[in-house]
Motif scaffolding. Structure first.
Motif, short mmCIF file in Angstrom:
data_model
loop_
_atom_site.label_atom_id
_atom_site.label_comp_id
_atom_site.label_asym_id
_atom_site.label_seq_id
_atom_site.Cartn_x
_atom_site.Cartn_y
_atom_site.Cartn_z
N UNK A 166 0.48 9.74 -6.00
CA UNK A 166 1.35 9.55 -7.14
C UNK A 166 1.88 8.11 -7.07
N UNK A 167 1.34 7.22 -7.89
CA UNK A 167 1.65 5.81 -7.80
C UNK A 167 3.14 5.54 -8.04
N UNK B 100 -0.04 7.86 -0.67
CA UNK B 100 1.05 7.17 -1.35
C UNK B 100 2.12 8.15 -1.82
N UNK B 101 1.92 9.42 -1.53
CA UNK B 101 2.81 10.49 -1.97
C UNK B 101 2.81 11.57 -0.90
N UNK C 9 0.80 -1.22 0.00
CA UNK C 9 0.00 0.00 0.00
C UNK C 9 0.83 1.27 0.00
N UNK C 10 2.12 1.16 -0.24
CA UNK C 10 2.95 2.35 -0.24
C UNK C 10 3.92 2.37 0.92
N UNK C 11 4.86 3.32 0.89
CA UNK C 11 5.91 3.35 1.91
C UNK C 11 5.41 3.65 3.31
N UNK C 12 4.34 4.45 3.44
CA UNK C 12 3.82 4.76 4.76
C UNK C 12 3.37 3.52 5.51
N UNK D 4 6.20 14.23 4.26
CA UNK D 4 5.89 15.63 4.55
C UNK D 4 4.71 15.74 5.51
N UNK D 5 3.70 14.95 5.27
CA UNK D 5 2.52 14.94 6.14
C UNK D 5 2.91 14.58 7.58
#
Length: 233
Positions: A229-230, A169-170, A63-66, A174-175
């Motif tokens: 951003x996939x 996913x992007x 599901x992304x790096x997070x 920063x968040x």
């Protein structure tokens, strides 16, 4: 005893071993554990075979790096959490340089610049502008952006804000940085760089990446929108 944990999400084949080699060379007066969240047989094998790795988790959700970083953090025990990527090489003093900032109780997060692994002048010049000078300008005005390949977080603060937002996913790093400001001070240390792959910059170009970030920032601040951003997964 001082205790620190490093979380490495690993998806790219052929690069993880040198990342783990650099973590094995750390000069740190305390306990250090390394957790790898890996996807694919090659990265899983590299993680399991390396002596520095304490635990390997299989990245099944993709599901992304997070999401991967949250899973890794949940499996660690250190009072300080550090994050880097599988295409990144950290210097021997990396953990120690991050750790020193937390002697100040109000500090909850630290970020540093990143430079290209290649010696090409073009990449080094553009990385310096976009991955160092940009932070030096944006940080003082409150737009803190700990890069995912070179950041650390005090565990208590990380848990207080529920870690990375897995819906992003992007710009998930920063968040995290902006939400950390509610818990304390987020520091930028320009003397603590890491070296990372310039593959994405070579393949996609600096201008398209810059524009993608600009659009992502707008999507992040405009209510009702979310940066996705996939190609950053």
């Amino acid at each position: 005893m001082n205790s620190a944990s490093v979380v490495v999400p690993a998806r790219e084949e052929g690069h993880l071993e040198r990342t783990l080699d650099s973590l094995a060379d750390q000069v740190f007066d305390g306990s250090l554990e390394v957790v790898v969240v890996a996807n694919g047989p090659a990265t899983l094998a590299a993680a399991r075979e390396h002596s520095i790795t304490d635990r390997v988790l299989v990245d099944e959700r993709e599901n992304g790096p997070g999401t991967a970083r949250n899973r890794g953090a949940a499996a660690t025990t250190g009072e300080l959490l550090l994050f880097t990527d599988a295409d990144t090489v950290v210097p021997p003093t990396w953990v120690r340089r991050h750790w020193r900032h937390y002697a100040t109780p109000s500090v909850v997060g630290v970020g540093g610049p990143f430079r290209p692994l290649t010696d090409a002048i073009r990449h080094r010049a553009l990385f310096r502008v976009l991955s160092d000078w940009w932070y030096r300008v944006s940080w003082p005005v409150g737009f803190v952006q700990q890069p995912g390949c070179n950041c650390s977080v005090r565990r208590s603060a990380f848990e207080a804000i529920d870690g990375f937002d897995e819906s992003l996913s992007f710009l998930e790093d920063t968040d995290l940085s902006l939400r950390l400001r509610e818990e304390g001070l987020v520091v930028y240390d320009h003397t603590c760089p890491v070296e990372t792959s310039a593959r994405r910059q070579r393949e996609e170009g600096y201008l398209p990446l810059f524009l993608a970030y600009c659009v992502g920032y707008l999507e992040y601040v405009i209510p009702g929108l979310s940066p996705t951003r996939a190609h950053f997964r």
